[in-house]
Design an enzyme around this catalytic site. Structure first.
Site, mmCIF file in Angstrom:
data_model
loop_
_atom_site.group_PDB
_atom_site.id
_atom_site.type_symbol
_atom_site.label_atom_id
_atom_site.label_comp_id
_atom_site.label_asym_id
_atom_site.label_seq_id
_atom_site.Cartn_x
_atom_site.Cartn_y
_atom_site.Cartn_z
ATOM 1 C CG ASP A 112 65.950 -66.808 0.680
ATOM 2 O OD1 ASP A 112 65.838 -67.912 1.243
ATOM 3 O OD2 ASP A 112 65.710 -65.718 1.235
ATOM 4 C CD GLU A 132 47.506 -75.423 -20.106
ATOM 5 O OE1 GLU A 132 48.072 -74.543 -20.768
ATOM 6 O OE2 GLU A 132 46.848 -75.179 -19.077
ATOM 7 C CB CYS A 176 44.676 -73.653 -16.468
ATOM 8 S SG CYS A 176 46.439 -73.521 -16.718
ATOM 9 C CG HIS A 186 44.268 -71.667 -12.503
ATOM 10 N ND1 HIS A 186 44.694 -72.970 -12.614
ATOM 11 C CD2 HIS A 186 45.218 -70.906 -13.121
ATOM 12 C CE1 HIS A 186 45.840 -73.001 -13.281
ATOM 13 N NE2 HIS A 186 46.182 -71.760 -13.596
HETATM 14 N N1 CAA Z 1 61.497 -64.594 0.525
HETATM 15 C C1 CAA Z 1 60.158 -64.404 0.417
HETATM 16 N N2 CAA Z 1 59.559 -64.090 -0.760
HETATM 17 C C2 CAA Z 1 60.333 -63.946 -1.856
HETATM 18 C C3 CAA Z 1 61.732 -64.119 -1.809
HETATM 19 C C4 CAA Z 1 62.312 -64.454 -0.542
HETATM 20 N N3 CAA Z 1 63.616 -64.638 -0.424
HETATM 21 N N4 CAA Z 1 62.205 -63.938 -3.052
HETATM 22 C C5 CAA Z 1 61.171 -63.637 -3.855
HETATM 23 N N5 CAA Z 1 60.039 -63.658 -3.143
HETATM 24 C C6 CAA Z 1 58.683 -63.395 -3.601
HETATM 25 C C7 CAA Z 1 58.586 -62.191 -4.527
HETATM 26 O O1 CAA Z 1 58.465 -60.983 -3.811
HETATM 27 C C8 CAA Z 1 57.325 -62.553 -5.297
HETATM 28 O O2 CAA Z 1 56.172 -62.253 -4.528
HETATM 29 P P1 CAA Z 1 55.226 -61.010 -4.900
HETATM 30 O O3 CAA Z 1 54.874 -61.165 -6.351
HETATM 31 O O4 CAA Z 1 54.076 -61.149 -3.989
HETATM 32 O O5 CAA Z 1 56.085 -59.792 -4.668
HETATM 33 C C9 CAA Z 1 57.406 -64.068 -5.406
HETATM 34 O O6 CAA Z 1 58.303 -64.496 -4.406
HETATM 35 C C10 CAA Z 1 57.943 -64.570 -6.745
HETATM 36 O O7 CAA Z 1 59.170 -63.936 -6.964
HETATM 37 P P2 CAA Z 1 59.510 -63.322 -8.405
HETATM 38 O O8 CAA Z 1 58.347 -62.513 -8.906
HETATM 39 O O9 CAA Z 1 60.835 -62.689 -8.350
HETATM 40 O O10 CAA Z 1 59.581 -64.692 -9.208
HETATM 41 P P3 CAA Z 1 59.967 -64.939 -10.697
HETATM 42 O O11 CAA Z 1 59.994 -63.692 -11.494
HETATM 43 O O12 CAA Z 1 61.188 -65.792 -10.719
HETATM 44 O O13 CAA Z 1 58.757 -65.860 -11.176
HETATM 45 C C11 CAA Z 1 56.654 -65.829 -12.306
HETATM 46 C C12 CAA Z 1 57.395 -65.512 -11.016
HETATM 47 C C13 CAA Z 1 57.083 -64.826 -13.398
HETATM 48 C C14 CAA Z 1 55.165 -65.717 -12.074
HETATM 49 C C15 CAA Z 1 57.045 -67.252 -12.771
HETATM 50 O O14 CAA Z 1 56.796 -68.180 -11.765
HETATM 51 C C16 CAA Z 1 56.342 -67.678 -14.030
HETATM 52 O O15 CAA Z 1 56.637 -67.238 -15.136
HETATM 53 N N6 CAA Z 1 55.373 -68.629 -13.890
HETATM 54 C C17 CAA Z 1 54.653 -69.178 -15.029
HETATM 55 C C18 CAA Z 1 53.506 -68.317 -15.436
HETATM 56 C C19 CAA Z 1 52.404 -68.317 -14.390
HETATM 57 O O16 CAA Z 1 52.244 -69.227 -13.622
HETATM 58 N N7 CAA Z 1 51.603 -67.238 -14.412
HETATM 59 C C20 CAA Z 1 50.456 -67.145 -13.520
HETATM 60 C C21 CAA Z 1 49.264 -66.527 -14.209
HETATM 61 S S1 CAA Z 1 48.951 -67.401 -15.752
HETATM 62 C C22 CAA Z 1 48.115 -68.825 -15.254
HETATM 63 O O17 CAA Z 1 47.606 -68.924 -14.178
HETATM 64 C C23 CAA Z 1 48.049 -69.970 -16.248
HETATM 65 C C24 CAA Z 1 48.989 -71.043 -15.828
HETATM 66 O O18 CAA Z 1 48.612 -71.948 -15.070
HETATM 67 C C25 CAA Z 1 50.362 -71.007 -16.325
#
Ligand code: CAA
Length: 452
Positions: free
Chosen positions: A31, A83, A120, A244
């Protein structure tokens, strides 16, 4: 102790963009609202064929030096935070210095150069090093050039793929700065974690869900540590709170937690009590699970209050405007968040001089750092001189098939020949490898007819 901080900045975005809701989502079968609302990123910036961390860093730095009418002889040190480095010995700052020396008459022979690593967080740590160098009086009156540059790419199919980004921010750290001065006090939250790491590999190993929890835990510790040296913080004491920003959805979680922490025992907590009660205190519960459940209910209520929503709209939303347009720039992300808040205030005509920012930096592995910055009288013209909005608007919009090709081009495990999507124009470009496997660069002058 003198005032030291960020005097000027310039920003270089990767020249390609991936439209997440319209190009990425249909192929992934997801979506579009997941990206627009949930993760919070509309476009990822990506590097063209001839771009990498050196070209983006050198291009941002050249824009900065030209704008400030500075030359290499005027700069006392260069620290690069990244990084995405490709060399375990020769620092990226030497490559960037080499690029710059090829277009200026003076050189950086006298300048100390380094490369900072802590995921980061290292962009903030590099500013810290420059700040300490100035405060120690070792800078001979010269500013430091700090460059945060990254190509934040994930393995294809990794959940992190939706948060990719690429770009560089160059910052001049000096005495009597024009944009913000930096507080002496700092707070840290640090622990040995394996949430996100790159053990001699290009793309990260990520435990995405856990990384979110680790970010929040370290940020909470850093805030408590900051308060232990600087005194209690109040959410209304800050004009903006740049965090961040791996993706704006992460900041949404951090902001609510920060607000809950900073309103405890304040007039705001008292005012909200008739609506959502007061915050549960751990010592009032027999078990952690009862306390956690009660706290979750309180947080759900707090998120809906007008007080929180207004605070979020004023203090947080302006910090994530550009992250929505570029994705995660790793070491540069928190500095883009600060710029985003100041740019938004300048556009709105707000008067920020003397106001404070609470800045929350984070690096996986993991460590968070919190400090306060004071906005300086000349901030507005310094922010208005940054040309970032124009370069964002001129990015090449990739189809999904083009995105797959450019991802392969930047994948060190693949050999892929792809024609560039854009033409280099008044910028440094990557030209290939030299005899010792070093990366080679050259400057492509601006085409006549284009504005200088
Ligand atoms: N409409 C509105 N919202 C929706 C939706 C829809 N149709 N579908 C999903 N969402 C929302 C979910 O509810 C979720 O929000 P909440 O957490 O508030 O509930 C959000 O969208 C993301 O959805 P998912 O959790 O299902 O997404 P995902 O599992 O595919 O990916 C993630 C999320 C695991 C964080 C992924 O992006 C990831 O691995 N990212 C890399 C790691 C990262 O950035 N981590 C952050 C902390 S570490 C850090 O900060 C260092 C760095 O820079 C990497």
């Amino acid at each position: 102790m003198s005032r030291a901080g960020i005097d000027a900045i310039e920003i270089w975005t990767g020249k390609l963009q991936l439209d997440l809701p319209r190009t990425f989502a249909p192929v992934k079968g997801s979506d579009p609202q997941k990206y627009l609302k949930g993760i919070g990123i509309e476009y990822s910036s990506l590097p063209d064929v001839y771009e990498d961390i050196v070209t983006m860093g050198a291009n941002a730095a050249k824009q900065l030096l030209d704008k400030e009418e500075l030359a290499p002889a005027d700069i006392g040190r260069i620290d690069v935070a990244t990084e995405s480095s490709f060399d375990n010995s020769k620092p990226v700052s030497t490559y960037i210095a080499g690029c710059l020396e090829s277009v200026y008459e003076s050189n950086f022979t006298h300048a100390n150069k380094g490369e900072r690593k802590f995921a980061c967080l290292s962009g903030t740590q590099a500013i810290d090093d420059a700040y300490n160098w100035i405060q120690a009086g070792r800078h001979r009156g010269k500013p430091a050039l700090v460059i945060a540059t990254d190509t934040a790419l994930y393995e294809r199919g990794d959940p992190g793929e939706a948060t990719q980004g690429a770009g560089a921010i160059a910052m001049l750290i000096d005495e009597d700065p024009d944009i913000v001065s930096i507080s002496h006090s700092q707070g840290y939250g640090s622990a040995d974690e394996t949430d996100f790491l790159k053990p001699n590999q290009q793309f990260p190993s990520v435990d995405g869900k856990r990384s979110v929890q680790v970010y929040l835990a370290r940020m909470r510790e850093a805030l408590a540590d900051y308060e232990s040296v600087a005194g209690k913080t109040h959410p209304d004491a800050f004009a903006a709170v740049p965090f961040h920003t791996p993706f704006p959805g992460m900041v949404r979680k951090a902001a609510l937690l920060g607000y809950r922490h900073t309103i405890r025992n304040t007039d705001i907590e008292d005012d909200l009590a008739s609506d959502i009660g007061t915050q549960p205190r751990r010592n009032e519960f027999d078990s952690n699970s009862e306390f956690d459940a009660e706290m979750r209910t309180y947080m759900d209520g707090l998120k809906q209050t007008e007080a929180y929503q207004e605070w979020y709209a004023d203090r947080i939303e302006p910090t994530i405007q550009f992250a929505r347009q570029v994705g995660n720039w790793y070491t540069g992300s928190v500095h883009i968040a600060r710029y985003s808040a100041l740019h938004s205030a300048a556009t709105a005509g707000d008067s920020l001089s003397g106001e404070q920012l609470l800045v929350g930096s984070y690096g996986s592995g993991a460590e968070a750092e919190i400090h306060v910055e004071t906005v300086q009288p000349n901030w507005k013209s310094a922010i208005e001189s940054v040309t970032f909005a124009e370069s964002l608007a001129s990015r090449y919009d990739l189809s999904f098939e083009e995105y797959e090709r450019i991802h392969d081009v930047h994948n060190a495990q693949k050999e892929t020949e792809v024609e560039p999507f854009t033409n280099p124009d008044g910028e440094f470009i990557f030209t290939g490898w030299g005899r010792m496997n070093e990366r080679r660069y050259e400057y492509r002058p601006r085409q006549s007819g284009n504005a200088s």
